[in-house]
Design a protein around this motif. Structure first.
Motif, PDB file in Angstrom:
ATOM      1  N   UNK A 291       1.116  -1.301   0.084  1.00  0.00           N
ATOM      2  CA  UNK A 291      -0.187   0.354  -0.094  1.00  0.00           C
ATOM      3  C   UNK A 291       0.341   1.683  -0.077  1.00  0.00           C
ATOM      4  N   UNK A 292       2.068   1.071  -0.502  1.00  0.00           N
ATOM      5  CA  UNK A 292       2.817   2.245  -0.635  1.00  0.00           C
ATOM      6  C   UNK A 292       2.580   3.133  -2.063  1.00  0.00           C
ATOM      7  N   UNK A 293       1.963   4.223  -1.840  1.00  0.00           N
ATOM      8  CA  UNK A 293       1.795   5.182  -2.361  1.00  0.00           C
ATOM      9  C   UNK A 293       2.120   6.440  -1.689  1.00  0.00           C
ATOM     10  N   UNK A 294       2.255   8.013  -3.523  1.00  0.00           N
ATOM     11  CA  UNK A 294       2.882   8.650  -2.433  1.00  0.00           C
ATOM     12  C   UNK A 294       2.191   9.736  -1.478  1.00  0.00           C
ATOM     13  N   UNK A 295       0.765   8.912  -1.201  1.00  0.00           N
ATOM     14  CA  UNK A 295      -0.299   8.811   0.358  1.00  0.00           C
ATOM     15  C   UNK A 295       0.495   8.871   1.730  1.00  0.00           C
ATOM     16  N   UNK A 296       0.802   7.365   1.228  1.00  0.00           N
ATOM     17  CA  UNK A 296       1.293   6.304   2.625  1.00  0.00           C
ATOM     18  C   UNK A 296       2.932   6.697   3.133  1.00  0.00           C
ATOM     19  N   UNK A 297       3.463   7.333   1.603  1.00  0.00           N
ATOM     20  CA  UNK A 297       5.129   6.766   2.180  1.00  0.00           C
ATOM     21  C   UNK A 297       5.334   7.774   3.241  1.00  0.00           C
ATOM     22  N   UNK A 298       5.286   9.521   3.587  1.00  0.00           N
ATOM     23  CA  UNK A 298       5.362   9.972   4.839  1.00  0.00           C
ATOM     24  C   UNK A 298       5.389   8.802   6.317  1.00  0.00           C
ATOM     25  N   UNK A 299       4.106   8.270   5.974  1.00  0.00           N
ATOM     26  CA  UNK A 299       4.318   7.407   7.746  1.00  0.00           C
ATOM     27  C   UNK A 299       5.333   6.345   7.727  1.00  0.00           C
ATOM     28  N   UNK A 300       6.188   5.553   6.349  1.00  0.00           N
ATOM     29  CA  UNK A 300       6.226   4.685   6.676  1.00  0.00           C
ATOM     30  C   UNK A 300       7.894   4.776   6.384  1.00  0.00           C
ATOM     31  N   UNK A 301       8.499   6.024   5.914  1.00  0.00           N
ATOM     32  CA  UNK A 301       9.708   6.940   5.827  1.00  0.00           C
ATOM     33  C   UNK A 301       9.977   7.345   7.523  1.00  0.00           C
ATOM     34  N   UNK A 302       8.788   8.439   8.123  1.00  0.00           N
ATOM     35  CA  UNK A 302       9.325   8.665   9.734  1.00  0.00           C
ATOM     36  C   UNK A 302       9.683   7.747  10.506  1.00  0.00           C
ATOM     37  N   UNK A 303       8.820   6.512  10.013  1.00  0.00           N
ATOM     38  CA  UNK A 303       9.194   5.798  11.142  1.00  0.00           C
ATOM     39  C   UNK A 303      10.362   5.136  10.476  1.00  0.00           C
ATOM     40  N   UNK A 304      11.007   5.164   9.587  1.00  0.00           N
ATOM     41  CA  UNK A 304      12.512   4.948  10.075  1.00  0.00           C
ATOM     42  C   UNK A 304      12.589   3.206   8.339  1.00  0.00           C
ATOM     43  N   UNK A 305      11.432   3.842   7.825  1.00  0.00           N
ATOM     44  CA  UNK A 305      11.831   3.156   6.321  1.00  0.00           C
ATOM     45  C   UNK A 305      12.891   3.400   5.155  1.00  0.00           C
TER      46      UNK A 305
ATOM     47  N   UNK B  71       5.677   8.824 -10.631  1.00  0.00           N
ATOM     48  CA  UNK B  71       5.620   8.510  -9.663  1.00  0.00           C
ATOM     49  C   UNK B  71       7.066   8.186  -7.812  1.00  0.00           C
ATOM     50  N   UNK B  72       7.844   7.363  -8.934  1.00  0.00           N
ATOM     51  CA  UNK B  72       9.256   7.433  -8.163  1.00  0.00           C
ATOM     52  C   UNK B  72       9.422   8.252  -7.495  1.00  0.00           C
ATOM     53  N   UNK B  73       9.742   9.957  -8.267  1.00  0.00           N
ATOM     54  CA  UNK B  73      10.432  11.171  -8.378  1.00  0.00           C
ATOM     55  C   UNK B  73       9.365  11.647  -7.323  1.00  0.00           C
ATOM     56  N   UNK B  74       8.690  11.550  -6.538  1.00  0.00           N
ATOM     57  CA  UNK B  74       7.230  11.479  -5.273  1.00  0.00           C
ATOM     58  C   UNK B  74       7.721  10.888  -4.309  1.00  0.00           C
ATOM     59  N   UNK B  75       7.844   9.052  -4.239  1.00  0.00           N
ATOM     60  CA  UNK B  75       7.791   8.699  -3.668  1.00  0.00           C
ATOM     61  C   UNK B  75       9.603   9.143  -3.299  1.00  0.00           C
ATOM     62  N   UNK B  76      10.030   9.271  -3.313  1.00  0.00           N
ATOM     63  CA  UNK B  76      11.344   9.936  -3.029  1.00  0.00           C
ATOM     64  C   UNK B  76      11.915  11.070  -2.160  1.00  0.00           C
ATOM     65  N   UNK B  77      11.108  12.322  -2.803  1.00  0.00           N
ATOM     66  CA  UNK B  77      10.570  13.302  -2.432  1.00  0.00           C
ATOM     67  C   UNK B  77       9.977  13.354  -1.449  1.00  0.00           C
ATOM     68  N   UNK B  78       9.302  12.523  -0.659  1.00  0.00           N
ATOM     69  CA  UNK B  78       8.582  12.817   0.478  1.00  0.00           C
ATOM     70  C   UNK B  78       9.942  12.686   1.664  1.00  0.00           C
ATOM     71  N   UNK B  79      11.214  12.578   1.663  1.00  0.00           N
ATOM     72  CA  UNK B  79      11.547  12.497   2.979  1.00  0.00           C
ATOM     73  C   UNK B  79      12.760  13.396   2.077  1.00  0.00           C
TER      74      UNK B  79
END
Length: 227
Positions: free
Chosen positions: A186-200, A219-227
């Motif tokens: 379920x990782x996408x641009x809307x959920x990625x921040x929660x995973x990354x903030x937790x340490x993924x 898509x990849x740019x937006x995922x990587x741009x979350x952190x």
């Protein structure tokens, strides 16, 4: 050298799940996702027993290996990984992640994967507590936290898995181990921040990359741009 141990520990990595690709045009899809900025290629291997779905086997890996220099991040969602370690390694897998909940002894699987020349990961289903993997952390290169019940792509991110990601990040850091922490489900641009903030540090995304309306690169740019 295709080795996850050569990947930097800092910075986000994206491992697009091939399960969401167009299997009628795999070579072109793999070339496109590589150009789009993928760091690894995630291969979901399901046996119809450990999880209620069947996907690809060693012949598929062997057929796509010549067309890609990406690390094949191979996720064995199978009941008896020991039976298939050699076959997947010989087909071109660089890294093999197996489930702690599988039927084989984890230390035996780790030993077999090392002997086959691959790096090793262990995955945890949602119901498995993070403490269950603690004894094996010094022996592996990657931990994969499932944020959906494994078996099918396109499921919704389970937010209640965030504390597990955080707990594993803290344990890995406390032990100062060079382990990548990967999250899948379920990782996408809307959920990625929660995973990354937790340490993924490694994000598996299938539908959100291969079927993004703005294309794989965006898509990849937006995922990587979350952190």
């Amino acid at each position: 050298m295709r080795d996850i141990r050569c990947l930097a520990q800092n910075g986000l990595k994206v491992s697009p799940s091939l399960l969401a690709a167009d299997f009628g045009d795999l070579n072109r899809q793999i070339a496109e996702v590589t150009t789009a900025g993928a760091d690894l290629l995630h291969l979901d291997i399901m046996d119809g027993h450990f999880v209620p779905n069947l996907t690809m086997g060693p012949p598929v890996l062997k057929s796509i290996r010549p067309c890609s220099e990406l690390i094949f991040d191979t996720h064995l969602m199978i009941a008896e990984p020991l039976k298939y370690v050699t076959a997947f390694a010989e087909a071109g897998a660089d890294h093999l992640t197996f489930h702690l909940e599988s039927e084989n002894d984890p230390l035996a699987v780790i030993k077999a994967i090392r002997a086959a020349g691959c790096t090793v990961g262990i995955s945890l289903k949602p119901a498995t507590p993070p403490e269950a993997i603690h004894p094996y952390l010094p022996e592996i290169d990657l931990v994969l936290v499932m944020t959906v019940e494994p078996g099918f792509g396109g499921q919704s991110f389970m937010a209640n898995m965030v504390p597990k990601i955080r707990a594993l990040r803290e344990r890995i850091d406390d032990l100062a181990l060079p382990i990548l922490l990967e999250v899948d489900g379920g990782i996408d641009e809307h959920t990625v921040s929660a995973a990354v903030d937790a340490g993924a540090g490694v994000l598996v995304a299938g539908t959100a990359v291969f079927r993004h309306p703005d294309g794989m690169k965006a898509a990849i740019a937006r995922l990587k741009g979350q952190k």
